[in-house]
Design a protein around this motif. Structure first.
Motif, PDB file in Angstrom:
ATOM      1  N   ASN A  52     -18.669   5.057  33.100  1.00 55.26           N
ATOM      2  CA  ASN A  52     -18.039   5.990  34.042  1.00 55.26           C
ATOM      3  C   ASN A  52     -17.960   5.335  35.420  1.00 55.26           C
ATOM      4  O   ASN A  52     -18.900   4.673  35.855  1.00 55.26           O
ATOM      5  N   LYS A  84     -11.248   2.551  35.240  1.00 53.94           N
ATOM      6  CA  LYS A  84     -10.244   2.551  34.172  1.00 53.94           C
ATOM      7  C   LYS A  84      -9.083   3.501  34.487  1.00 53.94           C
ATOM      8  O   LYS A  84      -7.916   3.120  34.409  1.00 53.94           O
ATOM      9  N   THR A 105      -8.285   4.842  37.360  1.00 52.47           N
ATOM     10  CA  THR A 105      -7.587   4.425  38.581  1.00 52.47           C
ATOM     11  C   THR A 105      -6.610   3.295  38.250  1.00 52.47           C
ATOM     12  O   THR A 105      -5.469   3.283  38.727  1.00 52.47           O
ATOM     13  N   HIS A 134     -14.343   6.419  25.498  1.00 52.78           N
ATOM     14  CA  HIS A 134     -15.794   6.243  25.490  1.00 52.78           C
ATOM     15  C   HIS A 134     -16.338   6.299  24.063  1.00 52.78           C
ATOM     16  O   HIS A 134     -17.479   5.941  23.829  1.00 52.78           O
TER      17      HIS A 134
HETATM   18  N1  LIG Z   1      -9.110   9.738  44.734  1.00 50.63           N
HETATM   19  C1  LIG Z   1     -10.287   9.155  44.838  1.00 50.63           C
HETATM   20  N2  LIG Z   1     -10.974   9.195  45.991  1.00 50.63           N
HETATM   21  C2  LIG Z   1     -12.163   8.588  46.120  1.00 50.63           C
HETATM   22  N3  LIG Z   1     -12.780   7.900  45.129  1.00 50.63           N
HETATM   23  C3  LIG Z   1     -12.157   7.834  43.956  1.00 50.63           C
HETATM   24  C4  LIG Z   1     -10.880   8.455  43.747  1.00 50.63           C
HETATM   25  N4  LIG Z   1     -10.501   8.206  42.469  1.00 50.63           N
HETATM   26  C5  LIG Z   1     -11.491   7.480  41.913  1.00 50.63           C
HETATM   27  N5  LIG Z   1     -12.479   7.257  42.797  1.00 50.63           N
HETATM   28  C6  LIG Z   1     -13.697   6.481  42.547  1.00 50.63           C
HETATM   29  O1  LIG Z   1     -13.316   5.235  42.018  1.00 50.63           O
HETATM   30  C7  LIG Z   1     -14.233   4.816  41.013  1.00 50.63           C
HETATM   31  C8  LIG Z   1     -13.479   4.580  39.729  1.00 50.63           C
HETATM   32  O2  LIG Z   1     -13.125   5.854  39.180  1.00 50.63           O
HETATM   33  P1  LIG Z   1     -12.312   6.006  37.840  1.00 50.63           P
HETATM   34  O3  LIG Z   1     -12.109   7.465  37.602  1.00 50.63           O
HETATM   35  O4  LIG Z   1     -11.109   5.144  37.880  1.00 50.63           O
HETATM   36  O5  LIG Z   1     -13.342   5.414  36.786  1.00 50.63           O
HETATM   37  P2  LIG Z   1     -13.281   5.495  35.216  1.00 50.63           P
HETATM   38  O6  LIG Z   1     -13.695   4.160  34.708  1.00 50.63           O
HETATM   39  O7  LIG Z   1     -11.967   6.009  34.766  1.00 50.63           O
HETATM   40  O8  LIG Z   1     -14.408   6.564  34.914  1.00 50.63           O
HETATM   41  P3  LIG Z   1     -14.486   7.648  33.723  1.00 50.63           P
HETATM   42  O9  LIG Z   1     -14.819   6.889  32.504  1.00 50.63           O
HETATM   43  O10 LIG Z   1     -15.588   8.536  34.174  1.00 50.63           O
HETATM   44  O11 LIG Z   1     -13.175   8.366  33.654  1.00 50.63           O
HETATM   45  C9  LIG Z   1     -15.288   5.895  40.918  1.00 50.63           C
HETATM   46  O12 LIG Z   1     -16.402   5.521  41.699  1.00 50.63           O
HETATM   47  C10 LIG Z   1     -14.591   7.107  41.482  1.00 50.63           C
HETATM   48  O13 LIG Z   1     -15.503   8.021  42.016  1.00 50.63           O
END
Ligand SMILES: Nc1ncnc2c1ncn2[C@@H]1O[C@H](COP(=O)(O)OP(=O)(O)OP(=O)(O)O)[C@@H](O)[C@H]1O
Length: 368
Positions: A70, A74, A76, A240
């Motif tokens: 998490n 990914k 983003t 996941h």
């Molecule tokens: N709009 C935003 N504003 C601030 N921080 C953000 C924003 N979007 C994502 N983040 C931060 O960027 C990082 C990457 O988040 P992201 O959701 O892309 O991860 P992920 O790998 O998809 O996680 P998950 O498996 O939980 O979905 C995290 O620390 C998240 O809190």
């Protein structure tokens, strides 16, 4: 359905595996025939570098899983590639065509569609209306065509026919006139996937297709994802659920703290120490499969809970709410998150969430 099979594997899968056989098992590895190539892509949120991808290529005709704890970046990264968020830096191309700055509807029209972690089916529209919306931005919107009803009527008919075909394929035809809001979490995932196919894409990007899906629908969803490759599409999915990854992925790419950490076939990647380390730093000598088994047995869960209990106290003081902040600017959720229906992804989610939370305690401070 598979066009043909060889020794239990479909010809398409054989082809995908053959194309990836000689690819070096290293981050940023070059592929024989990449459909998507990204370079130096960065996205910063305050002090947090959420995405920092040097180079990545996605092999055409394959199913590639994008995994990572998490907060690894990914979603983003998906948002950036599909125009739902803006990168601070970088370039990426689809079929050799640069997509930097291209808005989502145009990205979809070019042939690259995505689904969302939280489904975006519009609850107050019926299933068939949702499907028809998936075809927006096509021929009928041109001014000149709109002047000639015969042209747009024939297009409307084509769209309805395609929508009905897809609904039959996804076994949602009996729900045709129901409101999308009345569907179960799993049925909404199916609807979202079916709707994505309305633009006849070449690359389908699925963000956590199994999350919130009832076990009864899990198998059917898996088959639908495999079927996309059978029909000649390329699939890139975030997940996941390691069982799903093992079962259907031809290639796995691992992200951690915004970077690509590892790449390779599922089994090789899941026993890679760098990957284990990204998920659960302390357990270097085990594969992810062993970690999952232990989690199911409860032993590791207790250990993780204890670890989180200690670090959680510090995090509560400093970290802002986690998930509410992850929706990128300009992306609106039209409805509440789908509730989890007790699916098999939970164990893996616990693993990833534990690792993500443990890592984020240090990393997210002041970042959002
Ligand atoms: N709009 C935003 N504003 C601030 N921080 C953000 C924003 N979007 C994502 N983040 C931060 O960027 C990082 C990457 O988040 P992201 O959701 O892309 O991860 P992920 O790998 O998809 O996680 P998950 O498996 O939980 O979905 C995290 O620390 C998240 O809190």
């Amino acid at each position: 359905m598979p066009d043909d099979t060889m020794g239990g594997l479909s010809v398409r899968r054989e082809r995908a595996l053959a194309a990836l056989a000689d690819v070096p098992r290293e981050p940023g590895a070059k592929k024989a025939d990449p459909i998507l190539v990204a370079d130096d892509v960065k996205r910063q949120f305050g002090g947090l570098l959420a995405v920092d991808v040097d180079h990545v290529e996605i092999q055409r005709g394959s199913i590639t899983a994008l995994i990572g704890p998490n907060g690894a970046g990914k979603t983003t990264f998906f948002n950036l590639l599909t125009g739902f968020d803006r990168a601070n830096n970088g370039s990426w191309s689809f079929n050799g065509r640069s997509l930097h700055g291209t808005p989502p509807y145009r990205v979809a029209r070019i042939g690259m569609v995505r689904t969302f972690q939280l489904t975006k089916a519009l609850s107050k529209l019926t299933v068939i209306e949702n499907m028809r919306l998936g075809a927006t931005g096509q021929r009928g919107e041109s001014f000149w065509r709109a002047m000639f009803p015969a042209l747009w009527r024939s297009q409307e008919d084509d769209i309805t026919e395609r929508a009905e075909d897809l609904l039959r394929r996804f076994k949602l035809d009996t729900k045709r006139d129901d409101f999308a809001g009345s569907l179960s979490g799993g049925q909404r995932k199916l609807l979202e996937m079916a709707r994505a196919l309305m633009v006849q894409p070449e690359l389908v990007m699925l963000d956590e297709p199994m999350a919130g899906v009832n076990p009864a629908l899990t198998e059917s969803l898996l088959e639908h994802v495999k079927d996309l490759r059978e029909q000649g599409m390329t699939v890139l999915f975030v997940e996941h659920d390691m069982d799903m990854v093992r079962d259907i992925a031809d290639w796995v790419i691992v992200m951690g703290q915004g970077k690509i950490l590892a790449e390779g076939p599922p089994e090789a990647v899941m026993s890679d120490h760098k990957v284990i380390d990204a998920y659960l730093g302390a357990h270097h000598d085990q594969s992810l499969a062993e970690l999952e088994e232990q989690l199911e047995g409860g032993a590791l869960a207790e250990e993780v809970a204890a670890e989180l209990g200690q670090e959680g106290a510090a995090a509560d003081d400093e970290a802002p709410t986690a998930k509410a902040d992850t929706t990128p600017p300009g992306t609106t959720e039209d409805e509440a998150p789908t509730t989890t229906e007790g699916d098999g992804a939970q164990t893996a989610d616990v693993t990833a969430e534990a690792a993500g939370a443990a890592r984020n305690n240090g990393d997210d401070k002041g970042g959002r």
